[in-house]
Design a protein around this motif. Sequence first.
Motif, PDB file in Angstrom:
ATOM      1  N   ASP A   1      13.332  -8.194 -89.117  1.00  0.00           N
ATOM      2  CA  ASP A   1      11.992  -8.439 -88.596  1.00  0.00           C
ATOM      3  C   ASP A   1      11.381  -9.605 -89.359  1.00  0.00           C
ATOM      4  O   ASP A   1      11.885 -10.004 -90.423  1.00  0.00           O
ATOM      5  CB  ASP A   1      11.130  -7.168 -88.784  1.00  0.00           C
TER       6      ASP A   1
ATOM      7  N   ASP B   1      15.094  -5.620 -80.501  1.00  0.00           N
ATOM      8  CA  ASP B   1      13.941  -4.723 -80.588  1.00  0.00           C
ATOM      9  C   ASP B   1      12.679  -5.508 -80.289  1.00  0.00           C
ATOM     10  O   ASP B   1      12.529  -6.644 -80.771  1.00  0.00           O
ATOM     11  CB  ASP B   1      13.870  -4.148 -82.005  1.00  0.00           C
TER      12      ASP B   1
ATOM     13  N   SER C   1       5.398  -6.324 -79.396  1.00  0.00           N
ATOM     14  CA  SER C   1       4.323  -7.183 -78.868  1.00  0.00           C
ATOM     15  C   SER C   1       4.709  -7.899 -77.580  1.00  0.00           C
ATOM     16  O   SER C   1       3.881  -8.042 -76.669  1.00  0.00           O
ATOM     17  CB  SER C   1       3.942  -8.247 -79.907  1.00  0.00           C
TER      18      SER C   1
HETATM   19  O1  LIG Z   1       4.732  -1.753 -84.242  1.00  0.00           O
HETATM   20  C1  LIG Z   1       3.958  -1.647 -85.194  1.00  0.00           C
HETATM   21  O2  LIG Z   1       2.714  -1.592 -85.068  1.00  0.00           O
HETATM   22  C2  LIG Z   1       4.496  -1.546 -86.598  1.00  0.00           C
HETATM   23  C3  LIG Z   1       3.596  -1.374 -87.658  1.00  0.00           C
HETATM   24  C4  LIG Z   1       4.086  -1.278 -88.969  1.00  0.00           C
HETATM   25  C5  LIG Z   1       5.456  -1.338 -89.216  1.00  0.00           C
HETATM   26  C6  LIG Z   1       6.364  -1.501 -88.160  1.00  0.00           C
HETATM   27  C7  LIG Z   1       5.881  -1.616 -86.852  1.00  0.00           C
HETATM   28  N1  LIG Z   1       6.764  -1.817 -85.798  1.00  0.00           N
HETATM   29  C8  LIG Z   1       8.166  -1.795 -86.052  1.00  0.00           C
HETATM   30  C9  LIG Z   1       9.051  -2.337 -85.017  1.00  0.00           C
HETATM   31  O3  LIG Z   1      10.218  -1.944 -84.968  1.00  0.00           O
HETATM   32  C10 LIG Z   1       8.586  -3.478 -84.162  1.00  0.00           C
HETATM   33  O4  LIG Z   1       9.232  -3.385 -82.920  1.00  0.00           O
HETATM   34  C11 LIG Z   1       8.971  -4.774 -84.868  1.00  0.00           C
HETATM   35  O5  LIG Z   1       8.182  -4.901 -86.023  1.00  0.00           O
HETATM   36  C12 LIG Z   1       8.820  -5.981 -83.953  1.00  0.00           C
HETATM   37  O6  LIG Z   1       7.496  -6.060 -83.512  1.00  0.00           O
HETATM   38  P1  LIG Z   1       7.063  -7.313 -82.571  1.00  0.00           P
HETATM   39  O7  LIG Z   1       7.235  -8.555 -83.415  1.00  0.00           O
HETATM   40  O8  LIG Z   1       5.641  -7.022 -82.212  1.00  0.00           O
HETATM   41  O9  LIG Z   1       7.977  -7.326 -81.374  1.00  0.00           O
END
Ligand SMILES: O=C(O)c1ccccc1NCC(=O)[C@H](O)[C@H](O)COP(=O)(O)O
Length: 214
Positions: free
Chosen positions: A128, A178, A181
């Motif tokens: 990530d 994965d 957002s």
């Molecule tokens: O999704 C959240 O709000 C979150 C908050 C704190 C830690 C992890 C979180 N999500 C974990 C995931 O696996 C998300 O899919 C990943 O961080 C990717 O997120 P995005 O960049 O928004 O696709």
Amino acid sequence: MSRTRIKICGLTREADVDAAVAAGADAIGFVFYAKSPRHVTPQRAAELARRLPPFVTPVGLFVNASEAQLAEGLAALPNMLVQFHGDESPADCERPGRPFLRAARMEPGFDLLDFVQQYSNAQAILLDAHVDGYGGGGKVFDWSLIPRNVHSPVVLSGGLHAGNVAEGILRVRPWAVDVSSGVEEAKGLKDAALIRQFCDAVREADARIADLQT
Ligand SMILES: O=C(O)c1ccccc1NCC(=O)[C@H](O)[C@H](O)COP(=O)(O)O
């Protein structure tokens, strides 16, 4: 030819779970981190997970959770795959018979090979972006930071969406991707069309790889 698996993360509504399953998601992520706008309780996650058909994995996401919080999550969703997304040590992550994903927050200078060696018992390492709030930031990290010889299944994450996921798959060749957002109309509220477009883009990337291999 291996098919890139798809995890859709941060679901909070029945219709979004149904849309992700219909689009072909292999895993559905529930965020148990209270500070996240996508937070659900273990009881709510269990309610949502009852909609999952066979072979779609519920993933429970924790950030520096207490043993009690982890136990509550596992009691509600005994079959979930646990994803540690905070500062958890290898010892914090490992439980007999309990596979887990470990998130690595990528930034220049981060030693991923050492991290993978430390978390060698992880079922996969989720790559990530390094964002405030631990994750769910919608930010793409520099994929050239990923060494070629990572000895773990990799889940590519961080700022993915239908417009960039194919490039990520072709460049990184992850076991899975994965997204949170990139398939949302608002934080925690998924958009069924964006989910479909994302999953279609993954399949198109897999088809391009298959063509390259013929
Ligand atoms: O999704 C959240 O709000 C979150 C908050 C704190 C830690 C992890 C979180 N999500 C974990 C995931 O696996 C998300 O899919 C990943 O961080 C990717 O997120 P995005 O960049 O928004 O696709």
